[in-house]
Design a protein around this motif. Sequence first.
Motif, short mmCIF file in Angstrom:
data_model
loop_
_atom_site.label_atom_id
_atom_site.label_comp_id
_atom_site.label_asym_id
_atom_site.label_seq_id
_atom_site.Cartn_x
_atom_site.Cartn_y
_atom_site.Cartn_z
N THR A 44 10.21 4.33 4.82
CA THR A 44 10.20 2.90 5.04
C THR A 44 8.76 2.48 5.12
O THR A 44 7.89 3.27 5.49
N VAL A 45 8.47 1.26 4.76
CA VAL A 45 7.10 0.79 4.82
C VAL A 45 6.62 0.76 6.26
O VAL A 45 5.46 1.00 6.55
N ALA A 46 7.51 0.53 7.20
CA ALA A 46 7.13 0.46 8.61
C ALA A 46 6.52 1.76 9.08
O ALA A 46 5.61 1.77 9.89
N MET A 150 4.44 -6.75 -7.53
CA MET A 150 4.25 -7.16 -6.14
C MET A 150 5.59 -7.16 -5.43
O MET A 150 6.12 -8.20 -5.07
N PRO A 151 6.19 -5.96 -5.19
CA PRO A 151 7.51 -5.90 -4.56
C PRO A 151 7.51 -6.51 -3.15
O PRO A 151 6.61 -6.25 -2.36
N ILE A 152 8.53 -7.28 -2.87
CA ILE A 152 8.67 -7.89 -1.55
C ILE A 152 8.88 -6.81 -0.51
O ILE A 152 9.68 -5.90 -0.69
N GLY A 153 8.14 -6.91 0.58
CA GLY A 153 8.25 -5.96 1.68
C GLY A 153 7.19 -4.87 1.66
O GLY A 153 7.06 -4.12 2.62
N GLU A 161 12.26 -10.35 6.90
CA GLU A 161 12.93 -9.05 6.89
C GLU A 161 13.28 -8.59 5.47
O GLU A 161 13.85 -7.51 5.29
N ARG A 162 12.99 -9.41 4.46
CA ARG A 162 13.35 -9.06 3.08
C ARG A 162 12.51 -7.89 2.58
O ARG A 162 11.33 -7.82 2.82
N LYS A 163 13.17 -6.96 1.86
CA LYS A 163 12.49 -5.80 1.29
C LYS A 163 13.15 -5.43 -0.02
O LYS A 163 14.35 -5.47 -0.14
N GLN A 164 12.33 -5.05 -0.97
CA GLN A 164 12.81 -4.52 -2.24
C GLN A 164 12.50 -3.03 -2.28
O GLN A 164 11.44 -2.60 -1.82
N SER A 165 13.38 -2.25 -2.84
CA SER A 165 13.08 -0.85 -3.09
C SER A 165 11.98 -0.78 -4.14
O SER A 165 11.90 -1.63 -5.01
N ARG A 178 4.45 9.71 -13.34
CA ARG A 178 5.58 10.30 -12.62
C ARG A 178 5.70 9.57 -11.30
O ARG A 178 4.78 8.90 -10.85
N VAL A 179 6.85 9.70 -10.66
CA VAL A 179 7.05 9.09 -9.36
C VAL A 179 6.34 9.94 -8.31
O VAL A 179 6.55 11.15 -8.23
N PHE A 180 5.50 9.31 -7.52
CA PHE A 180 4.74 9.96 -6.45
C PHE A 180 5.51 9.86 -5.14
O PHE A 180 5.50 10.76 -4.33
N ASN A 181 6.22 8.74 -4.93
CA ASN A 181 7.02 8.51 -3.74
C ASN A 181 7.98 7.36 -4.01
O ASN A 181 7.72 6.53 -4.88
N SER A 182 9.07 7.30 -3.27
CA SER A 182 10.06 6.23 -3.42
C SER A 182 10.38 5.63 -2.06
O SER A 182 10.46 6.35 -1.07
N TYR A 183 10.58 4.34 -2.05
CA TYR A 183 10.98 3.61 -0.84
C TYR A 183 12.27 2.89 -1.17
O TYR A 183 12.30 2.07 -2.09
#
Length: 185
Positions: A44-46, A150-153, A161-165, A178-183
């Motif tokens: 999570t970004v938090a 610019m993904p929200i969150g 409280e809005r968040k996009q993966s 390649r994908v380094f990390n996923s949220y």
Amino acid sequence: MKKFFSNWMQSLIAGVAVIGVLGTAYASFVGLPENFTFSTTTNTVANSGSTTTYLAPQELNIAVYRTPTCGCCKGWVEHIKENGFQVTDIVKPESEIQTIRQKYNLPSDLTSCHTSEIAGYLVEGHTPVADVKRLIAQKPDIAGISVPGMPIGTPGMEIGERKQSFDVFAFQKNGQTRVFNSYKF
């Protein structure tokens, strides 16, 4: 009613204790490594500022290039400052920022609104601090990492409280990604 509540609470506490014991027994039975930690590929970004890797203060020097009108870039700069980075905040026209991206051969589909340089890597966009710290701690053979768009969150793009993966991508100078990390939210 009071007796019912008291019995219910005792049952709840006993149940939690039993689950803890069973979970520990299961982990011992299946032979998890002694210093086992769960995968951090989905965060999570938090919690993105936390890291178990020690980085020397000089490793946390980062140059951020942004245009004068970008408010979300200022939000990202605050995010990384709050997490121990020493920031050189450089305001430039978009054409000069594009020149920096070209130096690292950032694929055009990975661009965002601001660019940073740290420890010989390019960090593009609203990348969480944990990923920047992981990049400089692990020193992979890549040109940099990016959160495209610019993904929200994401840090600096908070809207309530809005968040996009979103994904953090690693890229090489030859254009491979390649994908380094996923949220995931």
